[in-house]
Design a protein around this motif. Structure first.
Motif, PDB file in Angstrom:
ATOM      1  N   ILE A   3     -75.801  45.580  52.565  1.00 40.92           N
ATOM      2  CA  ILE A   3     -76.888  46.512  52.281  1.00 40.92           C
ATOM      3  C   ILE A   3     -77.009  46.658  50.769  1.00 40.92           C
ATOM      4  CG2 ILE A   3     -76.613  47.754  54.463  1.00 40.92           C
ATOM      5  CD1 ILE A   3     -75.318  50.046  52.860  1.00 40.92           C
ATOM      6  N   THR A   4     -78.204  46.955  50.322  1.00 39.99           N
ATOM      7  CA  THR A   4     -78.452  47.115  48.891  1.00 39.99           C
ATOM      8  C   THR A   4     -78.973  48.514  48.635  1.00 39.99           C
ATOM      9  OG1 THR A   4     -78.964  44.772  48.659  1.00 39.99           O
ATOM     10  CG2 THR A   4     -79.741  46.229  46.910  1.00 39.99           C
ATOM     11  N   PHE A   5     -78.344  49.202  47.702  1.00 42.09           N
ATOM     12  CA  PHE A   5     -78.832  50.500  47.261  1.00 42.09           C
ATOM     13  C   PHE A   5     -79.855  50.255  46.164  1.00 42.09           C
ATOM     14  CE2 PHE A   5     -74.605  51.623  48.875  1.00 42.09           C
ATOM     15  CZ  PHE A   5     -74.941  52.647  49.742  1.00 42.09           C
ATOM     16  N   GLN A   6     -80.947  51.016  46.180  1.00 44.36           N
ATOM     17  CA  GLN A   6     -81.981  50.889  45.163  1.00 44.36           C
ATOM     18  C   GLN A   6     -82.266  52.251  44.550  1.00 44.36           C
ATOM     19  OE1 GLN A   6     -85.237  49.109  47.420  1.00 44.36           O
ATOM     20  NE2 GLN A   6     -84.742  47.120  46.538  1.00 44.36           N
ATOM     21  N   LYS A   7     -82.487  52.252  43.229  1.00 43.62           N
ATOM     22  CA  LYS A   7     -82.851  53.473  42.504  1.00 43.62           C
ATOM     23  C   LYS A   7     -84.292  53.362  42.032  1.00 43.62           C
ATOM     24  CE  LYS A   7     -78.574  55.265  40.606  1.00 43.62           C
ATOM     25  NZ  LYS A   7     -77.908  55.711  39.386  1.00 43.62           N
ATOM     26  N   PHE A   8     -84.976  54.500  42.019  1.00 47.54           N
ATOM     27  CA  PHE A   8     -86.353  54.566  41.531  1.00 47.54           C
ATOM     28  C   PHE A   8     -86.288  54.787  40.026  1.00 47.54           C
ATOM     29  CE2 PHE A   8     -90.668  56.530  41.337  1.00 47.54           C
ATOM     30  CZ  PHE A   8     -91.355  55.492  41.919  1.00 47.54           C
ATOM     31  N   THR A   9     -86.668  53.777  39.244  1.00 47.90           N
ATOM     32  CA  THR A   9     -86.537  53.847  37.793  1.00 47.90           C
ATOM     33  C   THR A   9     -87.829  53.428  37.110  1.00 47.90           C
ATOM     34  OG1 THR A   9     -85.689  51.589  37.715  1.00 47.90           O
ATOM     35  CG2 THR A   9     -84.063  53.345  37.832  1.00 47.90           C
ATOM     36  N   THR A  10     -87.888  53.685  35.820  1.00 43.21           N
ATOM     37  CA  THR A  10     -89.020  53.265  35.014  1.00 43.21           C
ATOM     38  C   THR A  10     -88.683  51.930  34.369  1.00 43.21           C
ATOM     39  OG1 THR A  10     -89.581  55.565  34.556  1.00 43.21           O
ATOM     40  CG2 THR A  10     -90.513  53.927  33.091  1.00 43.21           C
ATOM     41  N   TRP A  58     -88.752  50.533  42.385  1.00 44.60           N
ATOM     42  CA  TRP A  58     -87.404  50.514  42.945  1.00 44.60           C
ATOM     43  C   TRP A  58     -86.655  49.305  42.393  1.00 44.60           C
ATOM     44  CZ3 TRP A  58     -85.400  54.484  45.514  1.00 44.60           C
ATOM     45  CH2 TRP A  58     -86.262  55.401  46.093  1.00 44.60           C
ATOM     46  N   GLN A  59     -85.469  49.554  41.844  1.00 48.81           N
ATOM     47  CA  GLN A  59     -84.623  48.501  41.286  1.00 48.81           C
ATOM     48  C   GLN A  59     -83.305  48.444  42.054  1.00 48.81           C
ATOM     49  OE1 GLN A  59     -85.247  46.396  38.519  1.00 48.81           O
ATOM     50  NE2 GLN A  59     -87.329  47.116  38.835  1.00 48.81           N
ATOM     51  N   ASP A  60     -82.809  47.225  42.320  1.00 46.17           N
ATOM     52  CA  ASP A  60     -81.514  47.085  42.980  1.00 46.17           C
ATOM     53  C   ASP A  60     -80.438  47.726  42.122  1.00 46.17           C
ATOM     54  OD1 ASP A  60     -82.839  45.724  44.928  1.00 46.17           O
ATOM     55  OD2 ASP A  60     -81.951  43.770  44.489  1.00 46.17           O
ATOM     56  N   TYR A  61     -79.536  48.466  42.769  1.00 45.17           N
ATOM     57  CA  TYR A  61     -78.484  49.198  42.070  1.00 45.17           C
ATOM     58  C   TYR A  61     -77.105  48.631  42.409  1.00 45.17           C
ATOM     59  CZ  TYR A  61     -75.485  53.155  40.877  1.00 45.17           C
ATOM     60  OH  TYR A  61     -74.483  53.949  40.381  1.00 45.17           O
ATOM     61  N   LYS A  62     -76.758  48.605  43.699  1.00 44.74           N
ATOM     62  CA  LYS A  62     -75.484  48.051  44.142  1.00 44.74           C
ATOM     63  C   LYS A  62     -75.672  47.408  45.502  1.00 44.74           C
ATOM     64  CE  LYS A  62     -72.348  51.307  41.921  1.00 44.74           C
ATOM     65  NZ  LYS A  62     -71.269  52.264  42.075  1.00 44.74           N
ATOM     66  N   THR A  63     -74.949  46.323  45.744  1.00 47.44           N
ATOM     67  CA  THR A  63     -74.933  45.686  47.052  1.00 47.44           C
ATOM     68  C   THR A  63     -73.507  45.768  47.581  1.00 47.44           C
ATOM     69  OG1 THR A  63     -76.736  44.203  46.452  1.00 47.44           O
ATOM     70  CG2 THR A  63     -75.381  43.551  48.316  1.00 47.44           C
ATOM     71  N   VAL A  64     -73.362  46.271  48.810  1.00 46.18           N
ATOM     72  CA  VAL A  64     -72.030  46.503  49.381  1.00 46.18           C
ATOM     73  C   VAL A  64     -71.996  46.027  50.829  1.00 46.18           C
ATOM     74  CG1 VAL A  64     -71.583  48.497  47.888  1.00 46.18           C
ATOM     75  CG2 VAL A  64     -72.614  48.855  50.133  1.00 46.18           C
ATOM     76  N   THR A 120     -78.961  61.321  47.566  1.00 43.76           N
ATOM     77  CA  THR A 120     -80.141  61.186  48.412  1.00 43.76           C
ATOM     78  C   THR A 120     -81.385  60.713  47.666  1.00 43.76           C
ATOM     79  OG1 THR A 120     -80.592  63.538  48.138  1.00 43.76           O
ATOM     80  CG2 THR A 120     -79.347  62.879  50.096  1.00 43.76           C
ATOM     81  N   SER A 121     -81.294  60.541  46.352  1.00 43.62           N
ATOM     82  CA  SER A 121     -82.441  59.997  45.607  1.00 43.62           C
ATOM     83  C   SER A 121     -82.483  58.467  45.680  1.00 43.62           C
ATOM     84  CB  SER A 121     -82.391  60.440  44.142  1.00 43.62           C
ATOM     85  OG  SER A 121     -81.289  59.831  43.487  1.00 43.62           O
ATOM     86  N   ILE A 122     -81.425  57.880  46.203  1.00 43.97           N
ATOM     87  CA  ILE A 122     -81.312  56.430  46.327  1.00 43.97           C
ATOM     88  C   ILE A 122     -81.777  56.030  47.722  1.00 43.97           C
ATOM     89  CG2 ILE A 122     -79.623  54.543  46.387  1.00 43.97           C
ATOM     90  CD1 ILE A 122     -77.958  56.160  44.408  1.00 43.97           C
ATOM     91  N   ARG A 123     -82.314  54.816  47.860  1.00 45.09           N
ATOM     92  CA  ARG A 123     -82.666  54.325  49.190  1.00 45.09           C
ATOM     93  C   ARG A 123     -81.848  53.071  49.492  1.00 45.09           C
ATOM     94  NH1 ARG A 123     -88.740  51.654  48.815  1.00 45.09           N
ATOM     95  NH2 ARG A 123     -88.117  49.759  47.740  1.00 45.09           N
ATOM     96  N   ILE A 124     -81.878  52.671  50.762  1.00 43.98           N
ATOM     97  CA  ILE A 124     -81.103  51.521  51.223  1.00 43.98           C
ATOM     98  C   ILE A 124     -82.062  50.437  51.696  1.00 43.98           C
ATOM     99  CG2 ILE A 124     -79.479  50.697  52.982  1.00 43.98           C
ATOM    100  CD1 ILE A 124     -78.245  53.510  52.953  1.00 43.98           C
ATOM    101  N   LEU A 125     -81.761  49.204  51.328  1.00 45.46           N
ATOM    102  CA  LEU A 125     -82.500  48.045  51.809  1.00 45.46           C
ATOM    103  C   LEU A 125     -81.567  47.269  52.732  1.00 45.46           C
ATOM    104  CD1 LEU A 125     -85.203  46.549  51.436  1.00 45.46           C
ATOM    105  CD2 LEU A 125     -84.121  45.248  49.622  1.00 45.46           C
TER     106      LEU A 125
END
Length: 108
Positions: free
Chosen positions: A10-17, A29-35, A71-76
């Motif tokens: 799964i990949t965590f994504q953050k909403f960034t500028t 949405w930018q990829d943050y971490k994959t676990v 909870t501001s992060i989403r999962i892909l």
């Protein structure tokens, strides 16, 4: 928990500028971490509680403990996006985190 239970990526994504190719800032949405994670649907009481608030598309992810997940992060996962609804540090042992997330409906 057996190591083989964490078999889904799964990949965590953050909403960034970010700055686009034209030099303008835009939010994305930018990829943050994959676990590695264990993924399951809700069952029993959890499912009926979710159904009561029309959240039947809730999925449970179990991952190894990592900090700075909120909870501001989403999962892909498998080309679907999930908004995090709850995060539980299992038994406060800092070994595993159980995340409940609601599938985002695709528009159009």
């Amino acid at each position: 928990m057996a190591i083989g239970d964490l078999r889904h990526r799964i990949t965590f994504q953050k909403f960034t500028t970010v700055v686009n190719e034209n030099g303008f800032e835009e939010e994305a949405w930018q990829d943050y971490k994959t676990v590695w994670a264990s993924v399951s649907n809700l069952s029993g009481r959890e499912y009926y509680q979710a159904a009561a608030i029309q959240a039947e598309k809730t999925v449970k992810f179990l991952i190894r403990y990592i900090e700075d997940i909120d909870t501001s992060i989403r999962i892909l996962f498998k080309d679907k996006q999930y908004n995090i609804t709850s995060i539980d540090n299992v038994k406060y042992s800092n070994k595993y985190i159980e995340i409940k997330a609601l599938e985002v409906e695709s528009s159009g």
